[in-house]
Design a protein around this motif. Structure first.
Motif, PDB file in Angstrom:
ATOM      1  N   HIS A  49       0.721  -1.239   0.050  1.00  0.00           N
ATOM      2  CA  HIS A  49       0.003   0.039   0.121  1.00  0.00           C
ATOM      3  C   HIS A  49       0.825   1.188   0.008  1.00  0.00           C
ATOM      4  O   HIS A  49       1.675   1.296   0.864  1.00  0.00           O
ATOM      5  CB  HIS A  49      -1.033  -0.048   1.162  1.00  0.00           C
ATOM      6  CG  HIS A  49      -1.839  -1.017   1.310  1.00  0.00           C
ATOM      7  ND1 HIS A  49      -2.604  -1.446   0.248  1.00  0.00           N
ATOM      8  CD2 HIS A  49      -2.467  -1.870   2.424  1.00  0.00           C
ATOM      9  CE1 HIS A  49      -3.432  -2.642   0.589  1.00  0.00           C
ATOM     10  NE2 HIS A  49      -3.352  -2.792   1.941  1.00  0.00           N
ATOM     11  N   ALA A  50       0.317   1.982  -0.656  1.00  0.00           N
ATOM     12  CA  ALA A  50       1.261   3.841  -0.792  1.00  0.00           C
ATOM     13  C   ALA A  50       0.442   4.137   0.220  1.00  0.00           C
ATOM     14  O   ALA A  50      -0.759   3.992   0.863  1.00  0.00           O
ATOM     15  CB  ALA A  50       0.913   4.381  -2.074  1.00  0.00           C
ATOM     16  N   ASN A  51       1.306   5.370   0.825  1.00  0.00           N
ATOM     17  CA  ASN A  51       0.543   6.262   1.909  1.00  0.00           C
ATOM     18  C   ASN A  51      -0.597   7.257   1.284  1.00  0.00           C
ATOM     19  O   ASN A  51      -0.171   8.549   1.048  1.00  0.00           O
ATOM     20  CB  ASN A  51       1.681   7.056   2.708  1.00  0.00           C
ATOM     21  CG  ASN A  51       2.335   5.928   3.329  1.00  0.00           C
ATOM     22  OD1 ASN A  51       1.795   5.333   4.047  1.00  0.00           O
ATOM     23  ND2 ASN A  51       3.586   6.398   3.638  1.00  0.00           N
ATOM     24  N   ASP A  52      -1.483   6.651   0.779  1.00  0.00           N
ATOM     25  CA  ASP A  52      -2.707   7.442  -0.363  1.00  0.00           C
ATOM     26  C   ASP A  52      -3.824   7.314   0.552  1.00  0.00           C
ATOM     27  O   ASP A  52      -4.525   6.049   0.394  1.00  0.00           O
ATOM     28  CB  ASP A  52      -2.489   6.730  -1.603  1.00  0.00           C
ATOM     29  CG  ASP A  52      -3.700   7.494  -2.744  1.00  0.00           C
ATOM     30  OD1 ASP A  52      -4.344   8.318  -2.000  1.00  0.00           O
ATOM     31  OD2 ASP A  52      -3.717   7.081  -3.695  1.00  0.00           O
ATOM     32  N   GLY A  53      -4.455   8.418   0.792  1.00  0.00           N
ATOM     33  CA  GLY A  53      -5.824   8.508   1.597  1.00  0.00           C
ATOM     34  C   GLY A  53      -6.890   7.639   0.786  1.00  0.00           C
ATOM     35  O   GLY A  53      -7.832   7.620   1.339  1.00  0.00           O
ATOM     36  N   ALA A  54      -6.707   7.822  -0.659  1.00  0.00           N
ATOM     37  CA  ALA A  54      -7.582   7.013  -1.374  1.00  0.00           C
ATOM     38  C   ALA A  54      -7.857   5.859  -0.956  1.00  0.00           C
ATOM     39  O   ALA A  54      -9.174   5.167  -1.327  1.00  0.00           O
ATOM     40  CB  ALA A  54      -7.422   7.324  -2.955  1.00  0.00           C
ATOM     41  N   LEU A  55      -6.916   5.086  -0.501  1.00  0.00           N
ATOM     42  CA  LEU A  55      -7.136   3.707  -0.037  1.00  0.00           C
ATOM     43  C   LEU A  55      -8.067   3.543   1.119  1.00  0.00           C
ATOM     44  O   LEU A  55      -8.651   2.399   1.425  1.00  0.00           O
ATOM     45  CB  LEU A  55      -5.966   3.038   0.147  1.00  0.00           C
ATOM     46  CG  LEU A  55      -4.906   2.944  -0.649  1.00  0.00           C
ATOM     47  CD1 LEU A  55      -3.514   2.437  -0.362  1.00  0.00           C
ATOM     48  CD2 LEU A  55      -5.081   1.807  -1.881  1.00  0.00           C
ATOM     49  N   LEU A  56      -8.387   4.500   1.840  1.00  0.00           N
ATOM     50  CA  LEU A  56      -9.358   4.524   2.817  1.00  0.00           C
ATOM     51  C   LEU A  56     -10.658   5.092   2.526  1.00  0.00           C
ATOM     52  O   LEU A  56     -11.615   5.314   3.521  1.00  0.00           O
ATOM     53  CB  LEU A  56      -8.773   5.239   4.280  1.00  0.00           C
ATOM     54  CG  LEU A  56      -7.181   4.533   4.682  1.00  0.00           C
ATOM     55  CD1 LEU A  56      -6.965   5.461   5.734  1.00  0.00           C
ATOM     56  CD2 LEU A  56      -7.518   3.302   5.188  1.00  0.00           C
ATOM     57  N   ASP A  57     -10.939   5.579   1.324  1.00  0.00           N
ATOM     58  CA  ASP A  57     -12.126   5.996   0.867  1.00  0.00           C
ATOM     59  C   ASP A  57     -13.154   5.302   1.182  1.00  0.00           C
ATOM     60  O   ASP A  57     -13.236   3.933   0.723  1.00  0.00           O
ATOM     61  CB  ASP A  57     -11.940   6.508  -0.521  1.00  0.00           C
ATOM     62  CG  ASP A  57     -11.106   7.748  -0.587  1.00  0.00           C
ATOM     63  OD1 ASP A  57     -10.973   8.419   0.130  1.00  0.00           O
ATOM     64  OD2 ASP A  57     -11.124   8.187  -2.026  1.00  0.00           O
ATOM     65  N   GLY A  58     -14.311   5.660   1.661  1.00  0.00           N
ATOM     66  CA  GLY A  58     -15.445   4.686   2.021  1.00  0.00           C
ATOM     67  C   GLY A  58     -15.373   3.964   3.359  1.00  0.00           C
ATOM     68  O   GLY A  58     -16.284   3.446   3.471  1.00  0.00           O
ATOM     69  N   ILE A  59     -14.289   4.111   4.048  1.00  0.00           N
ATOM     70  CA  ILE A  59     -14.116   3.685   5.366  1.00  0.00           C
ATOM     71  C   ILE A  59     -14.528   4.560   6.473  1.00  0.00           C
ATOM     72  O   ILE A  59     -13.628   5.669   6.488  1.00  0.00           O
ATOM     73  CB  ILE A  59     -12.826   3.004   5.692  1.00  0.00           C
ATOM     74  CG1 ILE A  59     -12.563   1.745   4.630  1.00  0.00           C
ATOM     75  CG2 ILE A  59     -12.738   2.382   7.054  1.00  0.00           C
ATOM     76  CD1 ILE A  59     -11.039   1.252   4.582  1.00  0.00           C
ATOM     77  N   PRO A  60     -15.412   4.749   7.110  1.00  0.00           N
ATOM     78  CA  PRO A  60     -15.810   5.687   8.102  1.00  0.00           C
ATOM     79  C   PRO A  60     -14.660   5.740   9.123  1.00  0.00           C
ATOM     80  O   PRO A  60     -13.855   4.966   9.583  1.00  0.00           O
ATOM     81  CB  PRO A  60     -16.955   5.363   8.795  1.00  0.00           C
ATOM     82  CG  PRO A  60     -17.615   4.414   8.005  1.00  0.00           C
ATOM     83  CD  PRO A  60     -16.606   3.680   7.323  1.00  0.00           C
ATOM     84  N   LYS A  61     -14.105   6.919   9.459  1.00  0.00           N
ATOM     85  CA  LYS A  61     -13.091   7.206  10.224  1.00  0.00           C
ATOM     86  C   LYS A  61     -12.940   6.662  11.589  1.00  0.00           C
ATOM     87  O   LYS A  61     -12.175   6.176  12.020  1.00  0.00           O
ATOM     88  CB  LYS A  61     -12.826   8.709  10.164  1.00  0.00           C
ATOM     89  CG  LYS A  61     -13.962   9.486  10.849  1.00  0.00           C
ATOM     90  CD  LYS A  61     -13.572  11.157  10.955  1.00  0.00           C
ATOM     91  CE  LYS A  61     -14.708  11.907  11.628  1.00  0.00           C
ATOM     92  NZ  LYS A  61     -14.412  13.314  11.529  1.00  0.00           N
ATOM     93  N   GLU A  62     -14.491   6.320  12.129  1.00  0.00           N
ATOM     94  CA  GLU A  62     -14.457   5.961  13.263  1.00  0.00           C
ATOM     95  C   GLU A  62     -14.110   4.317  13.383  1.00  0.00           C
ATOM     96  O   GLU A  62     -14.074   3.659  14.504  1.00  0.00           O
ATOM     97  CB  GLU A  62     -15.746   5.992  14.157  1.00  0.00           C
ATOM     98  CG  GLU A  62     -17.079   5.556  13.165  1.00  0.00           C
ATOM     99  CD  GLU A  62     -17.393   6.581  12.259  1.00  0.00           C
ATOM    100  OE1 GLU A  62     -18.652   6.248  11.574  1.00  0.00           O
ATOM    101  OE2 GLU A  62     -16.777   7.440  11.933  1.00  0.00           O
ATOM    102  N   LYS A  63     -13.985   3.909  12.149  1.00  0.00           N
ATOM    103  CA  LYS A  63     -13.902   2.459  11.990  1.00  0.00           C
ATOM    104  C   LYS A  63     -12.365   2.114  11.945  1.00  0.00           C
ATOM    105  O   LYS A  63     -12.134   0.801  11.963  1.00  0.00           O
ATOM    106  CB  LYS A  63     -14.432   1.737  10.799  1.00  0.00           C
ATOM    107  CG  LYS A  63     -16.033   1.853  10.541  1.00  0.00           C
ATOM    108  CD  LYS A  63     -16.162   0.477  11.761  1.00  0.00           C
ATOM    109  CE  LYS A  63     -17.938   0.406  11.762  1.00  0.00           C
ATOM    110  NZ  LYS A  63     -18.225  -0.833  12.880  1.00  0.00           N
ATOM    111  N   ILE A  64     -11.407   2.989  12.261  1.00  0.00           N
ATOM    112  CA  ILE A  64     -10.000   2.772  12.232  1.00  0.00           C
ATOM    113  C   ILE A  64      -9.922   3.013  13.865  1.00  0.00           C
ATOM    114  O   ILE A  64      -9.782   4.088  14.531  1.00  0.00           O
ATOM    115  CB  ILE A  64      -9.102   3.618  11.631  1.00  0.00           C
ATOM    116  CG1 ILE A  64      -9.393   3.819   9.897  1.00  0.00           C
ATOM    117  CG2 ILE A  64      -7.796   3.419  11.762  1.00  0.00           C
ATOM    118  CD1 ILE A  64      -9.288   2.447   9.371  1.00  0.00           C
TER     119      ILE A  64
END
Length: 282
Positions: free
Chosen positions: A175-190
């Motif tokens: 994985h790159a440090n690219d926020g697009a990889l986290l798109d669709g994941i609610p922030k509270e789910k991390i």
């Protein structure tokens, strides 16, 4: 350091030969706010003859907290060993005892997403509403990357199912440090993150887990761009419950637990101050 995102010295960073008070003292002297604790570490402490109250008293003496509990495994098996069932219950007991609201878990076995999601839902049910189950993707496991991990959490439908992201596993998953990889994941789910660093070249795929368990680098000292990972997490608005420093390294631990803890803290804090100053605010 932030009370909302306590900087935590993860359990494996001080190995499995560390006595309870030695662990607490090393983390405190280094500057950490909390320690991570594996079920095995808790059992070892009990083997020292310490009661639960003794453990709490020693934490209080050093003004320290347990802020990370791990590690539930083999939870997708149809027939689980009693050992694993007991370990799961110990993790839940540790959460209640120390006031920790999440448990790290991983899965080495490979199953379809639907089966894994069903078993995760069952695990979350056993944990109850007060404990979040954090699924940690690991490239050599049955949940190898962020995409699979999020699919499993979604499939579970459990409100207390979430994700844990570790920089070592993130980099080794490609994985790159690219926020697009986290798109669709609610922030509270991390629910939490763990940071470290990697060598320029990975071990061979067949022994990649050996690298993970013996040869990680301290944050900011390798080729994984720890700062970039933290910047990505911050820019996505994620507020992890803990920031764990999980550096499993035979070479660093050979310095002794006190020096190892101090070294890891010294490598980590400058990066946090540079890219995520809010994580350093008291």
């Amino acid at each position: 350091m932030s009370e909302k995102m306590p900087l935590t010295l993860s359990s494996w960073s001080l190995g499995d030969q560390c006595r309870w008070e030695e662990r607490v003292r090393a983390a405190k002297l280094a500057g950490f706010q909390g320690i991570g604790l594996r079920a095995e570490s808790y059992v070892d402490a009990k083997g020292e003859g310490l009661s639960d109250q003794d453990l709490l008293d020693i934490l209080s003496r050093y003004d320290m907290k347990v802020t990370e509990v791990e590690y539930i495994v083999q939870w997708a098996e149809e027939r689980r060993s009693y050992e694993q069932q007991y370990k799961e219950q110990i993790c839940f007991h540790m959460c209640r005892l120390f006031g920790v609201s999440h448990v790290n878990c991983g899965l080495m076995e490979h199953y379809p997403v639907e089966h894994t999601g069903k078993k995760l839902r069952e695990l979350c049910g056993r944990a109850g509403d007060g404990i979040v189950i954090g699924v940690e993707p690991m490239p050599y496991s049955g949940i190898p990357d962020i995409h699979t991990a999020w699919a499993v959490v979604q499939s579970s439908g459990a409100p207390n199912a979430a994700l844990i992201l570790d920089t070592w596993h993130w980099v080794r998953a490609g994985h790159a440090n690219d926020g697009a990889l986290l798109d669709g994941i609610p922030k509270e789910k991390i629910v939490s993150i763990q940071i470290n660093d990697v060598h320029d070249r990975p071990y061979a795929a067949s022994v990649l887990r050996d690298e993970s368990m013996h040869d990680r680098l301290a944050p900011g000292t390798g080729f994984g761009d720890t700062a970039g990972f933290l910047r990505m997490i911050r820019e996505k608005g994620i507020k992890p419950r803990t920031i764990g420093v999980e550096v499993i390294s035979d070479a660093i631990l050979a310095r002794g637990v006190t020096e190892a803890a101090a070294y890891l803290y010294g490598c980590t804090v400058p990066i946090l101050r540079e890219v995520w100053p809010e994580a350093c605010e008291t």
